[in-house]
Structure formats: structure tokens, C-alpha cells
Design a protein around this motif. Structure first.
Motif, mmCIF file in Angstrom:
data_model
loop_
_atom_site.group_PDB
_atom_site.id
_atom_site.type_symbol
_atom_site.label_atom_id
_atom_site.label_comp_id
_atom_site.label_asym_id
_atom_site.label_seq_id
_atom_site.Cartn_x
_atom_site.Cartn_y
_atom_site.Cartn_z
ATOM 1 N N THR A 271 0.857 -1.281 0.002
ATOM 2 C CA THR A 271 -0.046 0.153 -0.018
ATOM 3 C C THR A 271 0.632 1.263 -0.017
ATOM 4 O O THR A 271 0.245 2.397 -0.303
ATOM 5 N N GLY A 272 2.150 1.123 0.582
ATOM 6 C CA GLY A 272 3.001 2.315 0.503
ATOM 7 C C GLY A 272 2.620 3.215 1.895
ATOM 8 O O GLY A 272 3.069 4.398 2.076
ATOM 9 N N GLU A 273 1.562 2.725 2.695
ATOM 10 C CA GLU A 273 1.392 3.670 3.884
ATOM 11 C C GLU A 273 2.791 3.609 4.871
ATOM 12 O O GLU A 273 3.437 2.657 5.077
ATOM 13 N N ARG A 274 2.896 4.861 5.523
ATOM 14 C CA ARG A 274 4.274 5.074 6.125
ATOM 15 C C ARG A 274 3.870 5.426 7.311
ATOM 16 O O ARG A 274 3.114 6.288 7.588
ATOM 17 N N ASP B 282 26.370 -13.731 0.734
ATOM 18 C CA ASP B 282 25.884 -12.520 1.767
ATOM 19 C C ASP B 282 25.852 -11.319 0.642
ATOM 20 O O ASP B 282 24.974 -10.431 0.875
ATOM 21 N N ALA B 283 26.707 -11.184 -0.209
ATOM 22 C CA ALA B 283 26.550 -9.899 -1.282
ATOM 23 C C ALA B 283 25.605 -10.223 -2.103
ATOM 24 O O ALA B 283 24.789 -9.314 -2.378
ATOM 25 N N LEU B 284 25.163 -11.456 -2.732
ATOM 26 C CA LEU B 284 23.945 -11.635 -3.379
ATOM 27 C C LEU B 284 22.631 -11.314 -2.843
ATOM 28 O O LEU B 284 21.706 -10.837 -3.218
ATOM 29 N N LYS B 285 22.774 -11.686 -1.534
ATOM 30 C CA LYS B 285 21.558 -11.617 -0.555
ATOM 31 C C LYS B 285 21.095 -10.218 -0.322
ATOM 32 O O LYS B 285 20.026 -9.609 -0.493
ATOM 33 N N MET B 286 22.318 -9.171 -0.160
ATOM 34 C CA MET B 286 22.074 -7.736 -0.097
ATOM 35 C C MET B 286 21.466 -7.271 -1.493
ATOM 36 O O MET B 286 20.760 -6.464 -1.450
ATOM 37 N N MET B 287 21.895 -7.638 -2.555
ATOM 38 C CA MET B 287 21.552 -7.440 -3.732
ATOM 39 C C MET B 287 20.243 -7.674 -4.256
ATOM 40 O O MET B 287 19.324 -6.697 -4.789
ATOM 41 N N GLY B 288 19.815 -8.863 -3.727
ATOM 42 C CA GLY B 288 18.565 -9.389 -4.075
ATOM 43 C C GLY B 288 17.565 -8.602 -3.431
ATOM 44 O O GLY B 288 16.381 -8.409 -3.825
ATOM 45 N N LYS B 289 17.933 -8.360 -2.042
ATOM 46 C CA LYS B 289 17.019 -7.445 -1.032
ATOM 47 C C LYS B 289 16.804 -5.921 -1.503
ATOM 48 O O LYS B 289 15.560 -5.672 -1.849
ATOM 49 N N ALA B 290 17.981 -5.488 -2.078
ATOM 50 C CA ALA B 290 17.624 -4.086 -2.836
ATOM 51 C C ALA B 290 16.887 -4.209 -3.987
ATOM 52 O O ALA B 290 15.885 -3.176 -4.257
ATOM 53 N N ALA B 291 17.145 -5.281 -4.871
ATOM 54 C CA ALA B 291 16.151 -5.380 -5.990
ATOM 55 C C ALA B 291 14.713 -5.521 -5.763
ATOM 56 O O ALA B 291 13.582 -4.918 -6.161
ATOM 57 N N PHE B 292 14.480 -6.320 -4.574
ATOM 58 C CA PHE B 292 12.892 -6.573 -4.024
ATOM 59 C C PHE B 292 12.300 -5.124 -3.676
ATOM 60 O O PHE B 292 11.229 -4.925 -3.797
ATOM 61 N N ILE B 293 12.940 -4.324 -2.591
ATOM 62 C CA ILE B 293 12.752 -3.181 -2.408
ATOM 63 C C ILE B 293 12.223 -2.141 -3.365
ATOM 64 O O ILE B 293 11.338 -1.499 -3.600
ATOM 65 N N ALA B 294 13.326 -2.039 -4.395
ATOM 66 C CA ALA B 294 13.114 -1.158 -5.548
ATOM 67 C C ALA B 294 11.784 -1.557 -6.400
ATOM 68 O O ALA B 294 11.146 -0.585 -6.638
ATOM 69 N N ALA B 295 11.733 -3.024 -6.586
ATOM 70 C CA ALA B 295 10.742 -3.240 -7.382
ATOM 71 C C ALA B 295 9.355 -3.200 -6.689
ATOM 72 O O ALA B 295 8.187 -2.824 -7.484
ATOM 73 N N THR B 296 9.345 -3.559 -5.324
ATOM 74 C CA THR B 296 7.863 -3.355 -4.466
ATOM 75 C C THR B 296 7.649 -1.873 -4.632
ATOM 76 O O THR B 296 6.192 -1.587 -4.612
ATOM 77 N N ARG B 297 8.514 -1.101 -4.118
ATOM 78 C CA ARG B 297 8.079 0.344 -4.194
ATOM 79 C C ARG B 297 7.744 0.815 -5.611
ATOM 80 O O ARG B 297 6.870 2.012 -5.615
ATOM 81 N N HIS B 298 8.170 0.369 -6.644
ATOM 82 C CA HIS B 298 7.694 0.758 -7.985
ATOM 83 C C HIS B 298 6.252 0.237 -8.421
ATOM 84 O O HIS B 298 5.634 0.871 -8.921
ATOM 85 N N ALA B 299 6.272 -1.163 -8.149
ATOM 86 C CA ALA B 299 4.873 -1.475 -8.573
ATOM 87 C C ALA B 299 3.876 -1.721 -7.539
ATOM 88 O O ALA B 299 2.798 -1.754 -7.754
ATOM 89 N N ARG B 300 4.354 -1.610 -6.168
ATOM 90 C CA ARG B 300 3.121 -1.629 -5.132
ATOM 91 C C ARG B 300 2.496 -2.930 -5.081
ATOM 92 O O ARG B 300 1.163 -2.897 -5.458
ATOM 93 N N ALA B 301 3.028 -4.126 -5.361
ATOM 94 C CA ALA B 301 2.621 -5.257 -5.580
ATOM 95 C C ALA B 301 3.323 -6.234 -4.779
ATOM 96 O O ALA B 301 4.423 -6.019 -4.387
#
Length: 246
Positions: free
Chosen positions: A90-93, A150-169
Motif C-alpha cells: 500500500t505504501g502507507e508509512r 551474503d553479497a547476493l543476498k544484499m543485492m537481491g534485497k535491494a532489487a526486491f525493495i526497489a521493485a516493490t516500491r515501483h509496482a506496489r504489488a
């Protein structure tokens, strides 16, 4: 300075909300990184003001922790830190808490006193996701460098957050392209991840994530890796579903 993390069940109490101690650990880490980047010295936390929790962060929320140096003395400084919870879909903060941390530079050959004064404030570009974190001993191999996993875990988390904020899905990772590690990241260094959405399809998002390492005492930065991730919006049945507006 900004750190964003997910609230997982292991970080919550029996009410399903973020442990206060975990929240304080996030805030102290951000305060340390902000102080180290400003003073380029080995800092330790000396004190924190009374911190009141105004709202909870729930399991599944994002927590965004930002820190800004607000006072500088000869060998100490204050960092104001704010922790905000965000519902991913939802993007509610909600502002959960705000506090001030006092950190002191330890005297030694790597410490230059007095500390530099506060410069112009740098505004955050909300179109680009920037995350910071530290490399601790438990994340390193026998060479003293960050594990690739651990580097891949960090990068995957960043991709997840960016995509989620973009799509809100509800977003899951579908694929990652080849990743080449160009430089090791050593224990005690800061890692910065920069994630940007490069393409949006009917139900997918392509996110580019760049990983850099920074020596907190010298300020030297190195590019460590870049990767492209394909993230997909899914429904309750686990199948892909269109992104709203696409």
C-alpha cells in the motif's frame, strides 16, 4: 545515510511487531555509519537520548532508517536518526521513533581532530534506492572478505525493495543475470547498494543493482559488482499478475 530492511518473524515479539532492541540496533548502526562518513575516524557510541516508540513496525513491513549529523564538537558529534515503517504493497508509512545518538572519535593515528564541521545537507533522490550496510566478521570468509552469498543476498534485497516500491504489488524474484565480482569487500567496510528500475513489463520489473565498498576511515570507494534482476508481480495463487497501470 539510509538503511532499509524487512521485518521478518525472527525479529518480532509475540505481538508480531518489531522488537525494540532490533529497532535500536538499526538506529545505532545508521548513526555509526553517518558519523564515520562525516569524521573519517573510529567512532564509538557514547550515549543516546530518551527514545519513545510512537507506532509499531509489523512483520512484513519495510523499515527505513535515516541518519543526519546535526552537531559537531572537537571529538564528538550527534546524529539524529529516524525510523519509519512502510507497508510494501500500500505504501502507507508510519513514523515509529526518532532519536539522537552521541558518538565519540577514539584518539589514535587514524583520528584527525577537530572533526570537520557540518557541510551542506545532501537531499535523498527518491527516484533511486540507496542502501548502506556494514560488513561484520560473521559475514566474511577465511580471507576476511564478504561471502559472495551474503553479497547476493544484499543485492537481491535491494532489487526486491526497489521493485516493490515501483509496482506496489507482491513481488518475487524470477531471475538474475550473470554477476561478476570485480573487487573484494573487506571486514569493517561499508557497502552501498544503488538500485534502479530499468524496465517495466506487463507483470515484471527489471532492476539494476550496483554494489560498492567504502573504507570508512580513508573514504576510498571501489565498485564491487553490478547485476540485473527480474522481479515478477504474483497473486494469491502464486501466478504472475499484471502490475496496476501497465
Amino acid at each position: 545515510m539510509q538503511l532499509i530492511d524487512m521485518v521478518f518473524p525472527g525479529d518480532t515479539n509475540h505481538h508480531g511487531t518489531l522488537f525494540g532492541g532490533v529497532a535500536l540496533a538499526h538506529m545505532d548502526k545508521v548513526a555509526f555509519l553517518a558519523a564515520s562518513r562525516h569524521g573519517r575516524a573510529p567512532f564509538v557510541t557514547a550515549a543516546s537520548e530518551k527514545i519513545d516508540f510512537a507506532a509499531p513496525a509489523r512483520a512484513g513491513d519495510l523499515v527505513e532508517v535515516t541518519g543526519q549529523v546535526v552537531r559537531v564538537g572537537r571529538s564528538s558529534l550527534d546524529v539524529e536518526v529516524e525510523l519509519v515503517a512502510e507497508a510494501p504493497v500500500t505504501g502507507e508509512r508510519r513514523l515509529c521513533t526518532r532519536g539522537r545518538f552521541t558518538l565519540v572519535a577514539q584518539k589514535g593515528p587514524d583520528t584527525r581532530l577537530p572533526l570537520p564541521q557540518i557541510g551542506a545537507r545532501v537531499d535523498i533522490d527518491h527516484g533511486i534506492l540507496r542502501l548502506a550496510d556494514m560488513v561484520f566478521p560473521g559475514q566474511t570468509n577465511h580471507y576476511g572478505t564478504l561471502y559472495g552469498g551474503d553479497a547476493l543476498k544484499m543485492m537481491g534485497k535491494a532489487a526486491f525493495i526497489a521493485a516493490t516500491r515501483h509496482a506496489r504489488a507482491v513481488i518475487v524474484m524470477a531471475a538474475s543475470d550473470r554477476i561478476d565480482f570485480t573487487s573484494p569487500i573487506r571486514e569493517g567496510e561499508m557497502v552501498e547498494l544503488v538500485a534502479a528500475v530499468r524496465m517495466t513489463g506487463r507483470s515484471s520489473v527489471r532492476v539494476e543493482v550496483a554494489l560498492s565498498a567504502e573504507n570508512l576511515l580513508s573514504g576510498d570507494r571501489r565498485h564491487a559488482a553490478t547485476a540485473l534482476f527480474t522481479m515478477v508481480s504474483v497473486g494469491p495463487d502464486g501466478r504472475s499478475r499484471p502490475i496496476a497501470g501497465e
